[in-house]
Each structure stands twice: as C-alpha cells, then as structure tokens.
Design a protein around this motif. Sequence first.
Motif, short mmCIF file in Angstrom:
data_model
loop_
_atom_site.label_atom_id
_atom_site.label_comp_id
_atom_site.label_asym_id
_atom_site.label_seq_id
_atom_site.Cartn_x
_atom_site.Cartn_y
_atom_site.Cartn_z
N LEU A 145 -1.81 24.98 51.33
CA LEU A 145 -1.18 26.04 50.58
C LEU A 145 -0.93 27.71 51.81
CD1 LEU A 145 -2.49 26.73 47.39
CD2 LEU A 145 -0.46 26.21 47.46
N ARG A 146 -1.95 27.32 52.85
CA ARG A 146 -2.53 28.64 53.33
C ARG A 146 -1.56 28.56 55.15
NH1 ARG A 146 -4.27 33.57 52.13
NH2 ARG A 146 -5.38 33.57 50.14
N HIS A 147 -1.49 27.77 55.28
CA HIS A 147 -0.83 27.16 56.49
C HIS A 147 0.15 27.21 56.59
CE1 HIS A 147 -0.28 24.23 60.13
NE2 HIS A 147 -1.07 23.93 59.73
N PRO A 148 0.80 27.80 57.74
CA PRO A 148 2.57 28.10 57.38
C PRO A 148 2.96 27.94 58.14
CG PRO A 148 0.38 29.95 59.22
CD PRO A 148 -0.05 28.74 58.42
N ASP A 149 2.69 26.75 59.01
CA ASP A 149 3.74 25.38 59.42
C ASP A 149 4.26 24.45 58.15
OD1 ASP A 149 3.15 26.58 62.57
OD2 ASP A 149 2.27 25.27 63.15
N LEU A 150 3.42 24.56 57.60
CA LEU A 150 3.35 23.15 56.32
C LEU A 150 4.51 24.17 55.41
CD1 LEU A 150 -0.57 21.95 55.31
CD2 LEU A 150 2.80 20.88 57.53
N MET A 151 3.96 25.52 55.07
CA MET A 151 5.07 26.45 53.91
C MET A 151 6.38 26.70 54.71
SD MET A 151 3.22 26.19 51.59
CE MET A 151 3.10 27.67 50.00
N ALA A 152 6.98 26.45 56.32
CA ALA A 152 7.59 27.45 56.77
C ALA A 152 8.43 27.09 55.79
CB ALA A 152 8.06 27.08 58.14
N LEU A 153 9.10 25.89 55.59
CA LEU A 153 10.46 25.45 54.66
C LEU A 153 10.73 26.92 53.25
CD1 LEU A 153 10.64 21.75 55.53
CD2 LEU A 153 12.33 23.93 56.68
N VAL A 154 9.36 26.67 52.28
CA VAL A 154 9.88 27.41 51.69
C VAL A 154 9.10 28.56 51.96
CG1 VAL A 154 8.58 27.92 49.49
CG2 VAL A 154 8.28 25.37 49.79
N VAL A 155 8.56 28.91 52.97
CA VAL A 155 8.48 30.84 52.99
C VAL A 155 9.86 30.94 53.74
CG1 VAL A 155 7.50 32.21 54.60
CG2 VAL A 155 5.90 30.61 53.77
N ASP A 156 10.37 30.38 54.26
CA ASP A 156 11.57 30.47 55.21
C ASP A 156 12.70 31.32 54.03
OD1 ASP A 156 10.75 31.28 57.64
OD2 ASP A 156 11.15 28.98 58.33
N LEU A 157 13.35 30.35 52.97
CA LEU A 157 13.95 30.76 52.07
C LEU A 157 14.64 32.01 51.17
CD1 LEU A 157 13.40 27.29 49.46
CD2 LEU A 157 15.39 27.78 50.96
N HIS A 158 13.46 32.99 52.02
CA HIS A 158 13.18 34.48 50.35
C HIS A 158 12.47 35.01 51.64
CE1 HIS A 158 16.66 32.72 48.12
NE2 HIS A 158 15.62 31.66 47.59
N ARG A 159 12.53 34.89 52.05
CA ARG A 159 11.19 35.51 52.95
C ARG A 159 11.87 37.44 53.38
NH1 ARG A 159 8.85 38.03 57.33
NH2 ARG A 159 6.28 38.37 57.69
N ALA A 160 13.31 36.46 54.06
CA ALA A 160 14.11 38.34 54.17
C ALA A 160 13.71 39.24 53.16
CB ALA A 160 15.22 38.01 55.03
N GLN A 161 14.11 38.59 51.90
CA GLN A 161 14.46 39.41 50.78
C GLN A 161 12.71 40.04 50.32
OE1 GLN A 161 15.84 36.65 48.43
NE2 GLN A 161 17.36 37.36 48.09
N LEU A 162 11.86 39.26 50.53
CA LEU A 162 10.49 40.16 50.42
C LEU A 162 10.67 40.89 51.26
CD1 LEU A 162 8.04 40.37 48.83
CD2 LEU A 162 7.29 38.62 50.52
N VAL A 163 10.64 40.94 52.74
CA VAL A 163 10.27 42.10 53.36
C VAL A 163 10.83 43.24 53.36
CG1 VAL A 163 10.47 42.68 55.93
CG2 VAL A 163 9.86 40.53 54.99
N GLU A 164 12.53 42.73 52.83
CA GLU A 164 13.62 44.27 52.56
C GLU A 164 12.83 44.64 51.66
OE1 GLU A 164 16.24 46.61 52.30
OE2 GLU A 164 15.42 45.06 54.36
#
Length: 180
Positions: A145-164
């Motif tokens: 759950l805390r591994h950035p590489d393993l979670m990257a596909l899910v994170v990248d879906l909507h990370r930009a919206q969260l940051v905004e």
Amino acid sequence: MSLDLASVIAATTRWLVRAYPAADGATNAALAEAQARQAVTVAAWLRYPTSSDGALLALAGPGGSFRLDWLADAEPYEINGPDGIWRTYVDEVVASWAAALLTCSTLASQAVAALDDCEHGAGTPGEFRRLTAPDAHDCRAAPLLRHPDLMALVVDLHRAQLVERLRRLHSDDQTPTSAV
C-alpha cells in the motif's frame, strides 16, 4: 458523515487492501486496513466535502472498481456474485487519491490539514496519525500500500486533480478578506 460516504469509504478501503494486501499476520492486516481506511476517509471527505456532494454521489453512484481491477490485474468477478455488490460502491477517484496519500507523506499531511475546509473533518487531524506519520510497524504491515512504484498506476489516474484541489483549498486560506 453521510451513509453514502460510509459505503464508499468501506468499499474503497476493502478494494485497496485486497488489491495491495498486508504482510502476513492478523496484526499486519489490521494495521494495513487502518491506514487504508484513514487514506480513503481523507480522500472521500476532500472529494465530497459537503452533505450536498454526498447526496449527489448517492444519485450518480461512485462508478465501481472496473478500471481499478483492470489496472491492478485483479481476479474477474461476477457482477451478481458476492464480490459484485460491494465493488459497485468503490469510487475510482477516491481510491486514486487515497493511493497518492499513502505513498506521499507530504501530500497526506497537506490533505489532512485541508480537512478544515470541509463539513466532515474540521478539527480532526489527530485521527489520521497512521496516514500522516506511520511508524515502523505501520510501514512493515502495509509495504504494498505504501510502495510508490506498485501504486503508481492507481495514483496517476487522478493525482493531478488531488493536487489541484489542495492547491485551491490552500490558496483560499491565503485570500485576504475585505473589510466591510
């Protein structure tokens, strides 16, 4: 918190811990679920900050886990089977935001601080310690759950919206009020 958000939080948490399981052992499973639930709760409260937003979610529905399952290469399931029902309550954006919070402590701290601007979480930052300041046990319990590489596909879906969203909330806090 509305019942609508409770269902989304429960289902999205369940999806995360099934897609990215904890280390072996009951204690690790409980710690991983606690971290996932905290991340999903913060993400849901930021995504749906008012009761009206929760009501709109109830009308439109959260969308389900179909694309997330495909990205995480999850086992196929029958829509009318035992897994089909709860998976319809998974919110893809909330899952993506939660994944981003789990993999970046700076983003997690900013998100928890931003809860003051939503109806659900004003004054609750202490409740999210496992998310914002995980100890060694937390990290060992939820390595996937805390591994950035393993979670990257899910994170990248909507990370930009969260940051905004966080940028807008932060800039709103900095806006001077005019004298009346």
